[in-house]
Scaffold this motif. Structure first.
Motif, PDB file in Angstrom:
ATOM      1  N   GLU A  81       0.432  -1.373  -0.066  1.00 28.65           N
ATOM      2  CA  GLU A  81       0.507   0.181  -0.196  1.00 28.65           C
ATOM      3  C   GLU A  81       0.586   1.324   0.127  1.00 28.65           C
ATOM      4  OE1 GLU A  81      -3.855  -0.871   2.054  1.00 28.65           O
ATOM      5  OE2 GLU A  81      -2.147  -0.697   3.698  1.00 28.65           O
ATOM      6  N   VAL A  82       1.853   1.034   0.940  1.00 27.29           N
ATOM      7  CA  VAL A  82       2.867   1.937   0.691  1.00 27.29           C
ATOM      8  C   VAL A  82       3.296   2.688  -0.479  1.00 27.29           C
ATOM      9  CG1 VAL A  82       4.652   3.862   1.953  1.00 27.29           C
ATOM     10  CG2 VAL A  82       3.278   2.103   3.465  1.00 27.29           C
ATOM     11  N   ALA A  83       4.278   1.462  -0.836  1.00 29.54           N
ATOM     12  CA  ALA A  83       4.433   1.928  -1.996  1.00 29.54           C
ATOM     13  C   ALA A  83       3.835   2.465  -3.083  1.00 29.54           C
ATOM     14  CB  ALA A  83       5.532   0.211  -2.911  1.00 29.54           C
ATOM     15  N   ASN A  84       3.083   1.462  -3.288  1.00 37.65           N
ATOM     16  CA  ASN A  84       1.370   2.528  -4.480  1.00 37.65           C
ATOM     17  C   ASN A  84       0.661   3.628  -4.727  1.00 37.65           C
ATOM     18  OD1 ASN A  84       0.829  -0.577  -6.325  1.00 37.65           O
ATOM     19  ND2 ASN A  84       0.929  -0.606  -4.598  1.00 37.65           N
ATOM     20  N   ALA A  85       0.303   3.825  -3.165  1.00 38.82           N
ATOM     21  CA  ALA A  85       0.458   5.289  -3.059  1.00 38.82           C
ATOM     22  C   ALA A  85       1.251   6.731  -2.980  1.00 38.82           C
ATOM     23  CB  ALA A  85      -0.112   5.271  -1.306  1.00 38.82           C
ATOM     24  N   LEU A  86       2.906   5.979  -2.589  1.00 40.14           N
ATOM     25  CA  LEU A  86       4.001   6.986  -3.094  1.00 40.14           C
ATOM     26  C   LEU A  86       4.229   7.241  -4.544  1.00 40.14           C
ATOM     27  CD1 LEU A  86       6.169   5.785  -0.554  1.00 40.14           C
ATOM     28  CD2 LEU A  86       4.793   7.981  -0.201  1.00 40.14           C
ATOM     29  N   ASN A  87       3.908   5.857  -5.471  1.00 39.76           N
ATOM     30  CA  ASN A  87       4.316   6.162  -6.902  1.00 39.76           C
ATOM     31  C   ASN A  87       2.368   6.754  -7.764  1.00 39.76           C
ATOM     32  OD1 ASN A  87       5.352   4.803  -9.326  1.00 39.76           O
ATOM     33  ND2 ASN A  87       3.976   2.993  -9.352  1.00 39.76           N
ATOM     34  N   ARG A  88       1.486   6.759  -6.933  1.00 43.97           N
ATOM     35  CA  ARG A  88       0.213   7.472  -7.593  1.00 43.97           C
ATOM     36  C   ARG A  88       1.208   8.849  -7.349  1.00 43.97           C
ATOM     37  NH1 ARG A  88      -2.773   3.732  -4.144  1.00 43.97           N
ATOM     38  NH2 ARG A  88      -3.354   2.327  -4.935  1.00 43.97           N
ATOM     39  N   LEU A  89       1.691  10.043  -6.645  1.00 47.58           N
ATOM     40  CA  LEU A  89       2.114  10.723  -6.489  1.00 47.58           C
ATOM     41  C   LEU A  89       3.020  10.882  -7.301  1.00 47.58           C
ATOM     42  CD1 LEU A  89       1.413  11.662  -2.265  1.00 47.58           C
ATOM     43  CD2 LEU A  89       0.222  12.708  -3.747  1.00 47.58           C
ATOM     44  N   PHE A  90       3.706  10.789  -7.308  1.00 52.13           N
ATOM     45  CA  PHE A  90       4.863  10.475  -7.505  1.00 52.13           C
ATOM     46  C   PHE A  90       4.944  10.461  -9.751  1.00 52.13           C
ATOM     47  CE2 PHE A  90       8.304   8.387  -4.963  1.00 52.13           C
ATOM     48  CZ  PHE A  90       8.295   9.918  -4.501  1.00 52.13           C
ATOM     49  N   LYS A  91       3.849   9.910  -9.867  1.00 52.67           N
ATOM     50  CA  LYS A  91       3.447   9.628 -11.516  1.00 52.67           C
ATOM     51  C   LYS A  91       2.415  11.377 -11.578  1.00 52.67           C
ATOM     52  CE  LYS A  91       2.757   5.116 -12.452  1.00 52.67           C
ATOM     53  NZ  LYS A  91       1.488   3.929 -12.795  1.00 52.67           N
ATOM     54  N   GLU A  92       1.332  11.875 -10.412  1.00 52.60           N
ATOM     55  CA  GLU A  92       1.091  12.955 -10.983  1.00 52.60           C
ATOM     56  C   GLU A  92       1.566  14.068 -10.801  1.00 52.60           C
ATOM     57  OE1 GLU A  92      -2.477  15.597  -8.806  1.00 52.60           O
ATOM     58  OE2 GLU A  92      -1.814  13.664  -8.226  1.00 52.60           O
TER      59      GLU A  92
END
Length: 349
Positions: A81-92
Motif C-alpha cells: 500500500e505504501v509503495a503504491n500510494a507514493l508511486n501514484r503521487l510521483f506519477k502525478e
C-alpha cells in the motif's frame, strides 16, 4: 537507508533513542533506498516523556533513483500500500504540465510513527507536501492550490474528500491573515482522514487567536494566548506557526504551536546551517516547563554542532546537524507535550 543509518548510531544520545528503539528505526529504514540519504532526514524527539523512543522522517524526490526504487516496489507487489500510494503521487508530479508539481515541486516528506505508533495501528507513514517556489499566502486567492494538494494526497491512499471537509478546508484558508502562508499540507493514513495544515507566519498573539476564532477551533483561544505570552516573556521570536487538523466538519481539538526562532527560506544557501547557540533561548524557555524532561533538553542542545567531514568510498561528504523546529502540543487548554524535529543532511564536499 538502514545501511546508512547504522553509521550514525553514535551521534544519537540514548536519552532520545535506546537500543531497542534504534532497531525499530533501522527496520523501518530498510524499506527505503540508501539514495534517500541524498535528501534531508531526521527524527522527532518527544521532550515531555522519559521514554527513549522517536519517530523517523525522510524525504523522497520524484524523477530520482529513490523514486525508481519505490516504483519497482509498487510494480512487484500490488499489495504494498505504501509503495503504491507514493508511486501514484510521483506519477502525478511527473506528468506533463503537472499542476501538482507547479505547486509543490518534486519533494515528498514522510513521517514514520515508530515511537508513537499505537498498538495495532498501521505502519503507513505520514505524507507531506510543501509549496515550493510560490508560497500560498492568505492575501491571494489560491484555495484551488490547497484543494489540489489535499486531494492528490487523499487520492493516493484511496480517500475521497467530502464536500463538508473541503468547505472546512476553504474556511481555514480564508481565515489566514494576509502575510501568513500555508507552509505544508499532509495526511496521516494510519491515524485518521484529517488533513494536517502547517500554517506559518503569525506576527502576534492576537492574530493567532483571531484565526482560531474565525475557524471555530473547538479549544479555548485564551489558553493559547496564555502560552504564547509566557514564552514571549522568556525569549524572543519573530513569528509563530500552527499545525491544525482539518476534519469532516471542524478543526481537530489538538493544536501544534511553533515559534519561529530562525527564518528558513527554501532557496537560501544556509537553510540547513544552525549557528552555535541559536536555539539556546528556546531551550532555556522550555526548561521552565514542568512537563519537560531536563536531560532531553541538555542532549538537544548538544545536537547542534559545526559541520563535520565524513569519508566514504565515493569521496568526502559534509554532515550537517541541526534543529528544524520545535512544536508545542496543546490539548484540553494545556501544554500537553513538546517535540523537537531534528535533521541530518549529507552534502557533497
Amino acid at each position: 537507508m538502514k545501511d546508512l543509518l547504522e553509521h550514525f548510531r553514535g551521534l544519537i544520545s540514548s536519552v532520545f533513542i535506546d537500543d531497542s528503539a534504534w532497531l525499530n528505526i533501522l527496520d523501518c529504514a530498510h524499506s527505503l533506498p540508501i539514495t534517500a540519504g541524498a535528501q534531508p532526514f531526521g527524527f522527532e524527539f518527544p521532550l515531555h516523556i522519559r521514554t527513549q523512543n522517536a519517530d523517523f522522517g525522510a524525504t523522497l524526490e520524484s524523477e530520482t533513483s529513490a523514486a525508481e526504487f519505490i516504483q519497482r516496489r509498487a510494480r512487484s507487489n500490488r499489495n504494498d500500500e505504501v509503495a503504491n500510494a507514493l508511486n501514484r503521487l510521483f506519477k502525478e508530479m511527473d506528468a506533463k504540465k503537472s499542476q501538482l508539481r507547479n505547486i509543490v515541486g518534486h519533494k515528498l516528506m514522510l513521517e514514520f510513527d515508530i515511537g508513537t505508533k499505537r498498538m495495532g495501528a498501521s505502519s503507513f507513514p505520514g505524507m507531506f507536501l510543501r509549496p515550493d517556489q510560490h508560497p500560498i499566502v492568505g492575501s491571494e486567492d489560491r484555495f484551488d492550490d490547497v484543494r489540489m494538494v489535499a486531494e492528490s494526497l487523499s487520492n493516493a491512499v484511496g480517500w475521497q474528500i467530502s464536500g463538508s471537509q473541503l468547505e472546512t478546508l476553504r474556511n481555514v484558508y480564508i481565515a489566514q491573515p494576509d502575510a501568513v502562508r500555508t507552509d505544508s499540507i499532509g495526511i496521516f493514513p494510519a491515524r485518521s482522514q484529517a488533513i494536517r495544515l502547517g500554517i506559518m507566519g503569525f506576527e502576534s498573539c492576537e492574530a493567532i487567536c483571531e484565526f482560531l476564532e474565525k475557524t471555530a477551533w473547538p479549544g479555548c483561544s485564551s489558553s493559547i494566548a496564555s502560552i504564547v505570552t509566557r514564552f514571549r516573556e522568556r525569549m524572543q521570536f519573530s513569528k509563530a506557526g500552527l499545525n491544525v487538523d482539518v476534519e469532516e466538519n471542524s478543526l481537530g481539538p489538538t493544536l501544534g504551536l511553533t515559534f519561529i526562532v530562525k527564518q528558513r527560506y527554501t532557496n537560501h544557501p544556509r537553510y540547513w546551517l544552525d549557528g552555535p547557540g541559536e536555539w539556546d533561548p528556546f531551550l532555556n524557555a522550555l526548561r521552565q516547563e514542568e512537563l519537560i524532561v531536563p536531560e532531553k533538553i541538555q542532549a538537544l542542545g548538544d545536537w547542534v554542532v559545526k559541520p563535520s567531514s565524513l569519508f566514504g568510498r565515493s569521496g568526502r561528504f559534509i554532515l550537517l546537524r541541526g534543529i528544524h523546529h520545535i512544536k508545542l502540543v496543546i490539548r484540553n487548554g494545556k501544554l500537553n507535550g513538546a517535540k523537537a524535529y531534528v535533521f541530518l543532511v549529507l552534502s557533497a564536499a
